[in-house]
Design a protein around this motif. Structure first.
Motif, PDB file in Angstrom:
ATOM      1  N   SER A   1       2.654  10.563  -1.308  1.00  0.00           N
ATOM      2  CA  SER A   1       3.130   9.194  -1.102  1.00  0.00           C
ATOM      3  C   SER A   1       3.708   8.709  -2.424  1.00  0.00           C
ATOM      4  CB  SER A   1       1.985   8.279  -0.674  1.00  0.00           C
ATOM      5  OG  SER A   1       0.986   8.229  -1.678  1.00  0.00           O
TER       6      SER A   1
ATOM      7  N   GLY B   1       3.314   7.854  -7.707  1.00  0.00           N
ATOM      8  CA  GLY B   1       2.787   8.124  -6.378  1.00  0.00           C
ATOM      9  C   GLY B   1       1.627   9.093  -6.492  1.00  0.00           C
TER      10      GLY B   1
ATOM     11  N   ASP C   1       4.606   5.038  -4.851  1.00  0.00           N
ATOM     12  CA  ASP C   1       4.304   3.623  -5.077  1.00  0.00           C
ATOM     13  C   ASP C   1       5.433   2.976  -5.868  1.00  0.00           C
ATOM     14  OD1 ASP C   1       1.792   3.772  -3.838  1.00  0.00           O
ATOM     15  OD2 ASP C   1       0.842   4.469  -5.678  1.00  0.00           O
TER      16      ASP C   1
END
Length: 188
Positions: free
Chosen positions: A92, A108, A94
């Motif tokens: 993921s 991430g 960020d």
């Protein structure tokens, strides 16, 4: 920690020859550097940090692509050179496009997107302004472009060894916001 390249699961360094599952050369080479701590999936979810100041110019999920989820940043050096870092195989991210990030801020989490049969690791490559303009954002517009079988001199035209840049211990860059325009292009 960089893998030694002897085992594809452990990782490759910049322009190291890549191998098949039976350890025979596949004729390609690795354009970035893989970073990991363990030998399996214990690295999944590890927070990943910025290696130098920059602006996020791209973040997207290419789960079905070789590099998976990626985030790309534009970095400006004191001599006005631009480099583009690409963090790949993320679980993921960020970050958001257009926002400036400082050294040490979280990008991430480590994953293995785009490479589900492999080990969790961060693939980090650094591209020149030319790679961004021609391949990530320009006439080919493919942020997942990966010239695996191109000649080394061709790859050297577009990519820089991340380990060398990190080793040089970059100083904080000038703010980039005034150089960023819509479409992800850094200008000076």
């Amino acid at each position: 920690i960089m893998g030694d390249g002897k085992n594809p699961g452990v990782g490759y360094t910049h322009l190291m020859p890549t191998v098949n599952r039976d350890w025979s050369s596949d004729g390609g080479h690795h354009i970035g550097t893989d970073f990991n701590w363990g030998d399996h999936d214990e690295d999944c979810g590890t927070p990943l940090k910025m290696i130098m100041n920059g602006i996020c110019v791209f973040a997207a999920d290419g789960e079905w692509r070789q590099l998976g989820k990626i985030a790309i940043f534009c970095h400006r050096f004191s001599d006005d050179t631009l480099l583009y870092s690409r963090y790949a195989h993320l679980d993921s991210w960020d970050v958001e496009v257009g926002k400036e990030y400082r050294v040490g801020e979280i990008v991430g989490k480590m994953g293995k997107s785009g490479w589900q049969k492999g080990f969790c690791h961060l693939h980090l490559d650094l591209g020149t302004r030319k790679v961004f303009e021609e391949h990530y954002n320009g006439k080919f517009a493919d942020a997942w472009w990966y010239p695996h079988y191109s000649p080394n001199d061709y790859v050297k035209k577009y990519f820089v060894d991340p380990a060398i840049i990190i080793k040089e211990n970059l100083k904080p860059n000038k703010p980039l916001n005034k150089y960023f325009r819509q479409g992800g292009v850094c200008e000076f």
